[in-house]
Design a protein around this motif. Structure first.
Motif, PDB file in Angstrom:
ATOM      1  N   LEU A   1     -27.106  36.450  16.251  1.00 45.13           N
ATOM      2  CA  LEU A   1     -26.290  35.650  15.453  1.00 45.13           C
ATOM      3  C   LEU A   1     -25.790  36.474  14.101  1.00 45.13           C
ATOM      4  CD1 LEU A   1     -28.229  32.315  15.422  1.00 45.13           C
ATOM      5  CD2 LEU A   1     -25.875  32.777  16.322  1.00 45.13           C
ATOM      6  N   ALA A   2     -26.899  37.472  13.657  1.00 46.74           N
ATOM      7  CA  ALA A   2     -26.684  37.830  12.464  1.00 46.74           C
ATOM      8  C   ALA A   2     -25.629  38.981  12.490  1.00 46.74           C
ATOM      9  CB  ALA A   2     -28.120  38.653  12.040  1.00 46.74           C
ATOM     10  N   GLU A   3     -25.488  39.350  13.724  1.00 47.26           N
ATOM     11  CA  GLU A   3     -24.019  40.612  13.764  1.00 47.26           C
ATOM     12  C   GLU A   3     -22.930  39.986  13.196  1.00 47.26           C
ATOM     13  OE1 GLU A   3     -23.630  42.370  17.494  1.00 47.26           O
ATOM     14  OE2 GLU A   3     -25.534  42.947  17.684  1.00 47.26           O
ATOM     15  N   ARG A   4     -22.698  38.556  13.221  1.00 48.47           N
ATOM     16  CA  ARG A   4     -21.395  37.996  12.679  1.00 48.47           C
ATOM     17  C   ARG A   4     -21.513  37.930  11.118  1.00 48.47           C
ATOM     18  NH1 ARG A   4     -22.194  34.321  17.118  1.00 48.47           N
ATOM     19  NH2 ARG A   4     -22.407  32.456  15.657  1.00 48.47           N
TER      20      ARG A   4
ATOM     21  N   ASP B   1     -26.520  38.564   6.047  1.00 44.76           N
ATOM     22  CA  ASP B   1     -26.615  37.038   6.651  1.00 44.76           C
ATOM     23  C   ASP B   1     -25.817  36.246   5.494  1.00 44.76           C
ATOM     24  OD1 ASP B   1     -28.658  37.547   8.264  1.00 44.76           O
ATOM     25  OD2 ASP B   1     -30.468  37.078   6.992  1.00 44.76           O
ATOM     26  N   ALA B   2     -24.727  36.557   5.133  1.00 47.28           N
ATOM     27  CA  ALA B   2     -24.030  35.863   4.096  1.00 47.28           C
ATOM     28  C   ALA B   2     -23.103  34.800   5.030  1.00 47.28           C
ATOM     29  CB  ALA B   2     -22.908  36.656   3.475  1.00 47.28           C
ATOM     30  N   GLY B   3     -23.536  33.410   4.753  1.00 44.46           N
ATOM     31  CA  GLY B   3     -23.036  32.416   5.497  1.00 44.46           C
ATOM     32  C   GLY B   3     -23.534  31.910   6.821  1.00 44.46           C
ATOM     33  N   ILE B   4     -24.846  32.581   6.964  1.00 42.17           N
ATOM     34  CA  ILE B   4     -25.534  32.430   8.294  1.00 42.17           C
ATOM     35  C   ILE B   4     -25.952  30.907   8.407  1.00 42.17           C
ATOM     36  CG2 ILE B   4     -27.756  33.095   7.733  1.00 42.17           C
ATOM     37  CD1 ILE B   4     -28.105  34.534  10.386  1.00 42.17           C
ATOM     38  N   ALA B   5     -26.544  30.459   7.045  1.00 41.08           N
ATOM     39  CA  ALA B   5     -26.914  28.989   7.514  1.00 41.08           C
ATOM     40  C   ALA B   5     -25.713  28.283   7.893  1.00 41.08           C
ATOM     41  CB  ALA B   5     -27.264  28.593   5.769  1.00 41.08           C
ATOM     42  N   ALA B   6     -24.508  28.121   7.793  1.00 39.73           N
ATOM     43  CA  ALA B   6     -23.636  27.465   8.355  1.00 39.73           C
ATOM     44  C   ALA B   6     -23.205  27.544   9.831  1.00 39.73           C
ATOM     45  CB  ALA B   6     -22.319  27.512   7.568  1.00 39.73           C
ATOM     46  N   ASP B   7     -23.942  28.484  10.519  1.00 39.35           N
ATOM     47  CA  ASP B   7     -23.720  28.593  11.673  1.00 39.35           C
ATOM     48  C   ASP B   7     -24.635  27.334  12.641  1.00 39.35           C
ATOM     49  OD1 ASP B   7     -23.326  31.080  13.972  1.00 39.35           O
ATOM     50  OD2 ASP B   7     -24.729  29.543  14.827  1.00 39.35           O
ATOM     51  N   PRO B   8     -23.719  26.856  13.604  1.00 41.33           N
ATOM     52  CA  PRO B   8     -23.981  25.482  14.183  1.00 41.33           C
ATOM     53  C   PRO B   8     -25.616  25.854  15.106  1.00 41.33           C
ATOM     54  CG  PRO B   8     -22.078  26.592  15.330  1.00 41.33           C
ATOM     55  CD  PRO B   8     -22.310  27.200  13.997  1.00 41.33           C
ATOM     56  N   ASP B   9     -25.832  27.114  15.434  1.00 36.48           N
ATOM     57  CA  ASP B   9     -27.169  27.281  15.898  1.00 36.48           C
ATOM     58  C   ASP B   9     -28.313  27.720  15.060  1.00 36.48           C
ATOM     59  OD1 ASP B   9     -26.478  27.199  18.710  1.00 36.48           O
ATOM     60  OD2 ASP B   9     -25.492  29.047  18.739  1.00 36.48           O
TER      61      ASP B   9
ATOM     62  N   VAL C   1     -34.909  32.968   8.695  1.00 33.20           N
ATOM     63  CA  VAL C   1     -33.825  32.362   9.526  1.00 33.20           C
ATOM     64  C   VAL C   1     -34.722  31.497  10.775  1.00 33.20           C
ATOM     65  CG1 VAL C   1     -31.599  32.162  10.936  1.00 33.20           C
ATOM     66  CG2 VAL C   1     -31.915  33.876   8.954  1.00 33.20           C
ATOM     67  N   VAL C   2     -34.306  30.510  10.871  1.00 37.17           N
ATOM     68  CA  VAL C   2     -34.713  29.565  12.021  1.00 37.17           C
ATOM     69  C   VAL C   2     -33.405  28.986  12.792  1.00 37.17           C
ATOM     70  CG1 VAL C   2     -36.190  27.712  12.697  1.00 37.17           C
ATOM     71  CG2 VAL C   2     -36.575  28.862  10.785  1.00 37.17           C
ATOM     72  N   ALA C   3     -33.611  29.307  14.256  1.00 33.16           N
ATOM     73  CA  ALA C   3     -32.161  29.181  14.809  1.00 33.16           C
ATOM     74  C   ALA C   3     -32.507  28.754  16.576  1.00 33.16           C
ATOM     75  CB  ALA C   3     -31.543  30.219  14.817  1.00 33.16           C
ATOM     76  N   ARG C   4     -31.539  28.308  17.280  1.00 35.31           N
ATOM     77  CA  ARG C   4     -31.873  27.804  18.651  1.00 35.31           C
ATOM     78  C   ARG C   4     -31.393  29.114  19.468  1.00 35.31           C
ATOM     79  NH1 ARG C   4     -28.768  24.126  15.686  1.00 35.31           N
ATOM     80  NH2 ARG C   4     -30.003  21.823  15.322  1.00 35.31           N
ATOM     81  N   ARG C   5     -31.180  30.352  18.909  1.00 36.39           N
ATOM     82  CA  ARG C   5     -30.961  31.358  19.841  1.00 36.39           C
ATOM     83  C   ARG C   5     -31.126  32.727  18.972  1.00 36.39           C
ATOM     84  NH1 ARG C   5     -26.399  34.328  20.072  1.00 36.39           N
ATOM     85  NH2 ARG C   5     -24.361  33.794  18.981  1.00 36.39           N
ATOM     86  N   TYR C   6     -31.324  33.939  19.686  1.00 36.66           N
ATOM     87  CA  TYR C   6     -31.733  35.378  19.332  1.00 36.66           C
ATOM     88  C   TYR C   6     -30.906  35.303  17.950  1.00 36.66           C
ATOM     89  CZ  TYR C   6     -32.614  40.086  18.372  1.00 36.66           C
ATOM     90  OH  TYR C   6     -32.873  41.326  17.976  1.00 36.66           O
ATOM     91  N   ILE C   7     -31.543  35.647  16.862  1.00 35.73           N
ATOM     92  CA  ILE C   7     -30.898  36.030  15.748  1.00 35.73           C
ATOM     93  C   ILE C   7     -30.590  37.329  15.367  1.00 35.73           C
ATOM     94  CG2 ILE C   7     -31.234  35.480  13.105  1.00 35.73           C
ATOM     95  CD1 ILE C   7     -33.569  33.716  14.013  1.00 35.73           C
ATOM     96  N   GLY C   8     -31.615  38.248  15.424  1.00 35.23           N
ATOM     97  CA  GLY C   8     -31.374  39.781  15.139  1.00 35.23           C
ATOM     98  C   GLY C   8     -31.535  40.162  13.799  1.00 35.23           C
ATOM     99  N   PRO C   9     -31.917  41.443  13.611  1.00 38.18           N
ATOM    100  CA  PRO C   9     -32.028  41.790  12.181  1.00 38.18           C
ATOM    101  C   PRO C   9     -30.649  41.679  11.527  1.00 38.18           C
ATOM    102  CG  PRO C   9     -32.687  43.678  13.697  1.00 38.18           C
ATOM    103  CD  PRO C   9     -32.061  42.457  14.699  1.00 38.18           C
ATOM    104  N   PRO C  10     -30.937  41.530  10.162  1.00 41.78           N
ATOM    105  CA  PRO C  10     -29.579  41.380   9.173  1.00 41.78           C
ATOM    106  C   PRO C  10     -28.907  42.568   9.386  1.00 41.78           C
ATOM    107  CG  PRO C  10     -31.606  40.725   8.000  1.00 41.78           C
ATOM    108  CD  PRO C  10     -32.028  41.258   9.327  1.00 41.78           C
ATOM    109  N   SER C  11     -27.485  42.251   9.470  1.00 46.70           N
ATOM    110  CA  SER C  11     -26.571  43.714   9.716  1.00 46.70           C
ATOM    111  C   SER C  11     -25.984  44.067   8.098  1.00 46.70           C
ATOM    112  CB  SER C  11     -25.387  43.170  10.478  1.00 46.70           C
ATOM    113  OG  SER C  11     -24.686  42.124   9.664  1.00 46.70           O
ATOM    114  N   ALA C  12     -25.946  45.286   8.154  1.00 46.84           N
ATOM    115  CA  ALA C  12     -25.099  46.026   6.869  1.00 46.84           C
ATOM    116  C   ALA C  12     -26.125  46.171   5.850  1.00 46.84           C
ATOM    117  CB  ALA C  12     -23.803  45.253   6.818  1.00 46.84           C
TER     118      ALA C  12
END
Length: 521
Positions: free
Chosen positions: A231-234, A238-246, A488-499
């Protein structure tokens, strides 16, 4: 041997071995024959890394863990003048030849009592163990092991500096070969013949029996396939990651007060900081949570995230990621301790000497070990792992599960940010099929798919337990500091923060204070 690791390795010892994950697993069998290296009890004494399941394991010709069809075997006859012993190991050497890092490890076992073999430390190089390689173009090349040791269970220390390998029914011998130079000189085509050549010591009085050779199962190989895109690749930094549906929850600790969702447990000095005069701090992404264990105390952090409050129900599966920076002061510790993880204790069982009970509760906190002492090559680093209250725990306390995969991915450096992600899928009630996967900086560090955490479906993943704790029962002998960010807590793989350049900076260099391991609670 864990079933998941077995699956990776089963293909390794077929007569013609495919290139793939199983071969990459062998490429990290980097045991050493120093006194603080490999032994019967430890894969690495200096790192306090025991062999998984408390024993040295091998793969036989059929790819079975601890199977009884050896790769090579030789009948030993004391009445014959067998000073030089030769064993055909061609299938294994051919598989090693194709690896990105050519080479691997052997395990020797004998039924003869005793058997004394010349080791690589012997002053006469002509007597040392060798692989004899015969190539298609007629060239013959000899390769000595880069490490060898008798694994004698009468001592936990390494015996690899001795000039003779003393083998008997209660011990075994390990040898590691690096074939990179041979492959570079001889080309990619593997040899037509490969023999392991061993020489008995002049004073050897071997009895009748057999000498068997198998492949040593390394605990530092692949801990699962490379992770998928996270998820973190997008979301750079991590800017805006809290709004991801997963995403169930995210906290970058940008507020000076704790997020109201956190349940604060035992009192601590944890607080959000943008800068810190404490040696070793470098911001990762804005502010970070500063954690301090005060000298004479044990608690650095005890925050809980109740997942029912975030997701509406307690899940059976979740991904949890956070980034961690240990200060150089972490190297002063004289004991290991606890780090953030997942739990379902329900205040009843599975922590603090409250034994695991599948009807009451469980926990899988992270853990840290003692800093590695000199002169070990990994001095100044710290081994991370899981401290598990599960069905495999013995007695009242948990079981330490070091993150040894991908070439010791769990061995981290104080002074550098590392990102840790844990994926837990709870077991079917009463069945050992629970899955725990861990990635450190995106590298698979641990995988186990036979965990039994619960015997009732009502026990679920109750909380993320943000715990930083010294011990065991011992208190900190000096102030210790760490920083946490990008939870981050999520329903699928998150990955390291990018950039985030701080996640790929150079390794710091710190002296190590060493220490003696003590029991961890």
């Amino acid at each position: 041997m864990l079933r998941s690791a077995s699956a990776l390795l089963l293909g390794l010892l077929a007569l013609v071995l495919p290139v793939g994950a199983a071969e990459r697993a062998v490429a990290t069998e980097l045991f050493a024959d120093r006194p603080d290296g490999v032994s019967c009890s430890f894969y690495d004494v200096g790192l306090a890394l025991p062999w998984p399941r408390g024993r040295v394991a091998h793969l036989d010709r059929a790819g079975r863990v601890d199977g009884n069809s050896p790769l090579a075997a030789l009948v030993l006859d004391p009445s014959a003048s067998q000073r030089v012993l030769r064993l055909d190991v061609l299938p294994l050497v051919q598989s090693w030849w194709r690896l990105p890092r050519p080479g691997g490890s052997l395990l020797l076992r004998t039924t003869a009592e005793p058997l004394r073999l010349i080791a690589r430390e012997h002053p006469d190089p002509s007597l040392r163990p060798q692989l004899r390689l015969q190539m298609a173009h007629g060239v013959v090349r000899y390769v000595e092991p880069v490490a060898d040791a008798a694994l004698d269970c009468s001592t936990f220390r390494g015996l690899g500096t001795q000039p003779v390998l003393n083998l008997h029914r209660g011990s075994s011998g390990a040898m590691r070969f690096d074939l990179a130079t041979a492959v570079a000189a001889l080309g990619p085509q593997p040899p037509l013949r490969a023999e392991l050549v061993l020489v008995r010591a002049a004073d050897d009085r071997m009895g009748r029996g057999t000498l068997e050779v198998n492949a040593l199962v390394s605990p530092t190989g692949d801990a699962g396939p490379p992770p998928p895109a996270g998820l973190a690749e997008r979301y750079p930094a991590d800017a805006g990651i809290a709004a991801d549906p997963d995403v169930v929850f995210a906290d970058g600790f940008e507020s000076t007060t704790p997020h109201p969702t956190w349940n604060l447990g035992m009192s601590s000095l944890a607080r959000s900081v943008a800068s810190d005069p404490t040696p070793g701090f470098r911001p990762l992404s804005g502010r970070a949570l500063r954690v301090q264990i005060v000298r004479g105390d044990q608690v650095g952090l005890d925050w809980r995230l109740r997942l029912k409050d975030q997701a509406g129900r307690e899940p059976d599966e979740v991904y949890f990621r956070y980034c961690l920076l240990l200060a150089p002061s972490w190297l002063l510790t004289r004991d290991g301790g606890k780090l953030p993880g997942l739990a379902g204790t329900y205040g009843r069982a599975g922590w603090g000497g409250r034994a695991w009970d599948g009807q009451l509760g469980w926990s899988l906190r992270g853990s840290y070990g003692l800093p590695v002492a000199p002169p070990h090559p990994a001095q100044g680093r710290v081994m991370l792992g899981t401290y598990a209250y599960h069905a495999g725990s013995e007695g009242r306390y948990g079981e330490g599960l070091p993150w040894m995969g991908s070439g010791l991915a769990g061995l981290v450096s104080p002074g550098r940010w590392h990102c840790i992600e844990q994926h837990l899928r709870l077991n079917t009630s009463g069945t050992g099929d629970g899955l725990l996967e861990v990635w450190v900086d995106g590298r698979p560090a641990f995988r186990r798919d036979d965990l039994r955490l619960r015997d009732r479906a009502e026990l679920r993943i109750e909380e993320v337990w943000m715990n930083v704790f010294h011990g065991g029962t011992a208190v900190a002998n000096a102030d210790m500091h760490a920083w946490i960010d990008n939870v981050v807590v999520a329903r699928r793989y998150i990955g390291p923060p990018s950039a985030l350049p701080e996640l790929s900076g150079p390794l710091p260099s710190h002296p190590s204070s060493g220490g003696v391991p003590t029991e961890r609670r």
